[in-house]
Scaffold this motif. Structure first.
Motif, mmCIF file in Angstrom:
data_model
loop_
_atom_site.group_PDB
_atom_site.id
_atom_site.type_symbol
_atom_site.label_atom_id
_atom_site.label_comp_id
_atom_site.label_asym_id
_atom_site.label_seq_id
_atom_site.Cartn_x
_atom_site.Cartn_y
_atom_site.Cartn_z
ATOM 1 N N ALA A 84 15.383 28.640 30.114
ATOM 2 C CA ALA A 84 15.864 30.018 30.092
ATOM 3 C C ALA A 84 17.290 30.035 29.542
ATOM 4 C CB ALA A 84 15.839 30.621 31.496
ATOM 5 N N ASP A 85 17.634 31.122 28.892
ATOM 6 C CA ASP A 85 19.000 31.314 28.393
ATOM 7 C C ASP A 85 19.807 31.914 29.536
ATOM 8 O OD1 ASP A 85 21.347 31.990 27.145
ATOM 9 O OD2 ASP A 85 20.469 33.385 25.702
ATOM 10 N N VAL A 86 20.481 31.057 30.304
ATOM 11 C CA VAL A 86 21.200 31.487 31.500
ATOM 12 C C VAL A 86 22.692 31.583 31.188
ATOM 13 C CG1 VAL A 86 21.677 31.047 33.933
ATOM 14 C CG2 VAL A 86 19.512 30.302 32.930
ATOM 15 N N ARG A 87 23.267 32.739 31.464
ATOM 16 C CA ARG A 87 24.692 32.960 31.240
ATOM 17 C C ARG A 87 25.311 33.451 32.538
ATOM 18 N NH1 ARG A 87 25.008 35.167 25.098
ATOM 19 N NH2 ARG A 87 23.091 34.164 24.360
ATOM 20 N N VAL A 88 26.420 32.839 32.925
ATOM 21 C CA VAL A 88 27.076 33.203 34.185
ATOM 22 C C VAL A 88 28.466 33.740 33.850
ATOM 23 C CG1 VAL A 88 27.742 32.452 36.491
ATOM 24 C CG2 VAL A 88 25.837 31.315 35.312
ATOM 25 N N LEU A 89 28.743 34.957 34.298
ATOM 26 C CA LEU A 89 30.028 35.613 34.055
ATOM 27 C C LEU A 89 30.724 35.817 35.387
ATOM 28 C CD1 LEU A 89 31.956 37.066 32.076
ATOM 29 C CD2 LEU A 89 30.684 39.170 32.554
ATOM 30 N N PHE A 90 31.971 35.344 35.472
ATOM 31 C CA PHE A 90 32.739 35.480 36.713
ATOM 32 C C PHE A 90 33.954 36.354 36.430
ATOM 33 C CE2 PHE A 90 35.808 34.340 39.963
ATOM 34 C CZ PHE A 90 35.036 34.212 41.108
ATOM 35 N N LEU A 91 34.009 37.506 37.088
ATOM 36 C CA LEU A 91 35.119 38.442 36.910
ATOM 37 C C LEU A 91 36.132 38.241 38.031
ATOM 38 C CD1 LEU A 91 33.147 41.704 36.018
ATOM 39 C CD2 LEU A 91 33.972 39.902 34.495
ATOM 40 N N GLU A 92 37.394 38.227 37.649
ATOM 41 C CA GLU A 92 38.461 38.058 38.626
ATOM 42 C C GLU A 92 39.632 38.942 38.230
ATOM 43 O OE1 GLU A 92 39.780 33.965 38.519
ATOM 44 O OE2 GLU A 92 39.261 33.835 36.406
ATOM 45 N N ALA A 93 40.599 39.066 39.117
ATOM 46 C CA ALA A 93 41.792 39.858 38.835
ATOM 47 C C ALA A 93 42.890 39.408 39.781
ATOM 48 C CB ALA A 93 41.514 41.351 39.007
ATOM 49 N N LYS A 94 44.112 39.721 39.418
ATOM 50 C CA LYS A 94 45.247 39.392 40.272
ATOM 51 C C LYS A 94 45.150 40.173 41.580
ATOM 52 C CE LYS A 94 48.357 38.635 36.359
ATOM 53 N NZ LYS A 94 47.532 39.238 35.276
ATOM 54 N N THR A 95 45.697 39.577 42.628
ATOM 55 C CA THR A 95 45.610 40.205 43.954
ATOM 56 C C THR A 95 46.209 41.597 43.954
ATOM 57 O OG1 THR A 95 45.634 38.050 45.062
ATOM 58 C CG2 THR A 95 46.275 39.966 46.378
ATOM 59 N N GLU A 96 47.363 41.780 43.281
ATOM 60 C CA GLU A 96 47.996 43.097 43.284
ATOM 61 C C GLU A 96 47.124 44.141 42.585
ATOM 62 O OE1 GLU A 96 50.367 40.509 40.257
ATOM 63 O OE2 GLU A 96 49.367 40.270 42.209
ATOM 64 N N SER A 97 46.399 43.721 41.548
ATOM 65 C CA SER A 97 45.491 44.650 40.860
ATOM 66 C C SER A 97 44.327 45.030 41.769
ATOM 67 C CB SER A 97 44.955 44.024 39.577
ATOM 68 O OG SER A 97 45.993 43.770 38.657
ATOM 69 N N LEU A 98 43.782 44.049 42.487
ATOM 70 C CA LEU A 98 42.672 44.331 43.396
ATOM 71 C C LEU A 98 43.117 45.238 44.542
ATOM 72 C CD1 LEU A 98 41.099 40.762 43.552
ATOM 73 C CD2 LEU A 98 40.230 42.736 42.289
ATOM 74 N N LEU A 99 44.313 44.983 45.072
ATOM 75 C CA LEU A 99 44.831 45.831 46.158
ATOM 76 C C LEU A 99 44.967 47.274 45.694
ATOM 77 C CD1 LEU A 99 47.561 43.488 47.678
ATOM 78 C CD2 LEU A 99 45.436 44.215 48.775
ATOM 79 N N LYS A 100 45.455 47.450 44.481
ATOM 80 C CA LYS A 100 45.611 48.808 43.933
ATOM 81 C C LYS A 100 44.259 49.490 43.804
ATOM 82 C CE LYS A 100 47.464 51.313 39.954
ATOM 83 N NZ LYS A 100 48.127 51.196 38.628
ATOM 84 N N ARG A 101 43.251 48.754 43.351
ATOM 85 C CA ARG A 101 41.924 49.345 43.184
ATOM 86 C C ARG A 101 41.306 49.721 44.530
ATOM 87 N NH1 ARG A 101 39.903 44.967 38.582
ATOM 88 N NH2 ARG A 101 41.478 45.557 37.035
ATOM 89 N N PHE A 102 41.464 48.855 45.526
ATOM 90 C CA PHE A 102 40.938 49.186 46.853
ATOM 91 C C PHE A 102 41.650 50.404 47.431
ATOM 92 C CE2 PHE A 102 39.168 44.816 47.008
ATOM 93 C CZ PHE A 102 37.894 45.131 47.461
ATOM 94 N N SER A 103 42.949 50.500 47.177
ATOM 95 C CA SER A 103 43.714 51.645 47.671
ATOM 96 C C SER A 103 43.275 52.936 46.993
ATOM 97 C CB SER A 103 45.204 51.413 47.425
ATOM 98 O OG SER A 103 45.968 52.541 47.795
ATOM 99 N N GLU A 104 43.034 52.860 45.671
ATOM 100 C CA GLU A 104 42.655 54.066 44.924
ATOM 101 C C GLU A 104 41.266 54.553 45.299
ATOM 102 O OE1 GLU A 104 43.134 52.722 40.950
ATOM 103 O OE2 GLU A 104 45.274 53.238 40.842
ATOM 104 N N THR A 105 40.344 53.625 45.539
ATOM 105 C CA THR A 105 38.962 54.016 45.856
ATOM 106 C C THR A 105 38.729 54.194 47.350
ATOM 107 O OG1 THR A 105 38.249 51.697 45.969
ATOM 108 C CG2 THR A 105 38.102 52.794 43.826
ATOM 109 N N ARG A 106 39.684 53.699 48.164
ATOM 110 C CA ARG A 106 39.574 53.767 49.623
ATOM 111 C C ARG A 106 38.339 53.052 50.144
ATOM 112 N NH1 ARG A 106 41.786 59.866 51.238
ATOM 113 N NH2 ARG A 106 43.738 59.707 50.054
ATOM 114 N N ARG A 107 37.938 52.019 49.427
ATOM 115 C CA ARG A 107 36.809 51.205 49.856
ATOM 116 C C ARG A 107 37.282 50.089 50.771
ATOM 117 N NH1 ARG A 107 34.874 48.603 44.869
ATOM 118 N NH2 ARG A 107 33.478 47.514 46.310
ATOM 119 N N LYS A 108 36.392 49.657 51.648
ATOM 120 C CA LYS A 108 36.672 48.494 52.484
ATOM 121 C C LYS A 108 36.281 47.238 51.710
ATOM 122 C CE LYS A 108 35.282 48.490 56.699
ATOM 123 N NZ LYS A 108 34.380 48.594 57.877
#
Length: 289
Positions: A84-108
């Motif tokens: 099979a043609d298997v492709r694995v993509l791993f998305l990451e971001a800096k902690t400050e960027s993730l904190l901002k996104r959680f704050s904006e969306t108000r998600r847990k």
């Protein structure tokens, strides 16, 4: 007639890093998509979907199925053994960027349910640790400074690659916005003369002819290019022999607009004659991609 090769795209990464954007893109490209599949069900699910005639499959596997994640490397190996043609993509971001996104969306954060005493920052740190082995299997993509539209464009580029060949990624960035998380090599070109201080060149980028002419007239810029090119020419064959799929070379200047863009483009032009190359400009992904 031989059966068509099944293409399986596995998306993983940190919560808030853009996995839902990437999975929705796959849906738009006519992949059959499943979100939050336990890794222990991966082989069974792919087999069932193949029997149903699905040849393009997108699956998200992440921290929500933490208990099953140790099974993922063996499952990926088994799928590749099945050709099979298997492709694995791993998305990451800096902690400050993730904190901002959680704050904006108000998600847990997903880990906060089982670990109510942890802060969001502590959940992110724990998640990085748990997912580290998956990141090592994958093409890593730092989404810290990417819009959803730019992320979709970069994922489309990645899907179009020939996975049997090593891909050299030449990426420009600005040090004032932080180091890219997905870099294998980082070269600092802030020592070169800066076109920013010329009022005529300031609004331009390293892809514009006046900036190119300015830098190529500088002996130090040419020397930097020759040295970086020579270094990569020497070491890339070892990555080929090590069966690496991707090598990301990050070129940084102060703002990621002039010098780093020029050098990333120049290296891509040279190596693109013989290699599979992607060019990415982190600070101007929409304008320059």
């Amino acid at each position: 007639m031989p059966m068509a090769t099944t293409q399986i795209v596995l998306i993983s990464g940190l919560s808030g890093s853009g996995k839902s954007v990437a999975l929705k893109l796959l849906e738009d490209l006519d992949y059959f998509c499943i979100d939050n599949l336990p890794a222990t069900l991966l082989l069974q699910t792919v087999c069932m979907l193949r029997e149903q005639g699905h040849q393009r499959i997108g699956i998200s596997v992440d921290i929500r199925g933490a208990q099953s994640l140790p099974a993922l490397p063996a499952c990926v190996a088994e799928l590749k053994a099945q050709r099979a043609d298997v492709r694995v993509l791993f998305l990451e971001a800096k902690t400050e960027s993730l904190l901002k996104r959680f704050s904006e969306t108000r998600r847990k954060h997903p880990l906060s349910t089982q670990n109510p005493d942890l802060t969001v920052t502590e959940c992110i740190v724990l998640e990085r640790e748990v997912l580290a082995e998956i990141a090592d299997l994958a093409h890593r993509l730092d989404t810290s400074d990417l819009s959803a539209n730019a992320l979709r464009g970069w994922v489309k580029q990645w899907l179009a690659l020939d996975q049997s060949r090593l891909t050299l990624i030449c990426q420009s960035f600005g040090f004032k916005h932080g180091l890219p998380l997905d870099a294998d090599f980082v070269f600092d070109v802030r020592c070169l003369p800066n076109p920013y201080y010329d009022p005529v060149l300031r609004p331009l980028t390293g892809r514009d002819k006046p900036v190119i002419d300015y830098l190529e007239a500088e002996a130090t810029a040419q020397a930097m290019y020759e040295d970086v090119r020579g270094y990569l020419m020497h070491w890339l064959p070892l990555f080929d022999r090590d069966n690496r799929s991707y090598v990301t070379v990050a070129i940084g200047c102060t703002g990621g607009q002039h010098r780093s863009v020029w050098l990333a483009e120049k290296l891509a032009e040279h190596f693109g004659a013989e290699r599979q190359v992607l060019v990415r400009h982190r600070e101007y992904p929409g304008d320059l991609a």
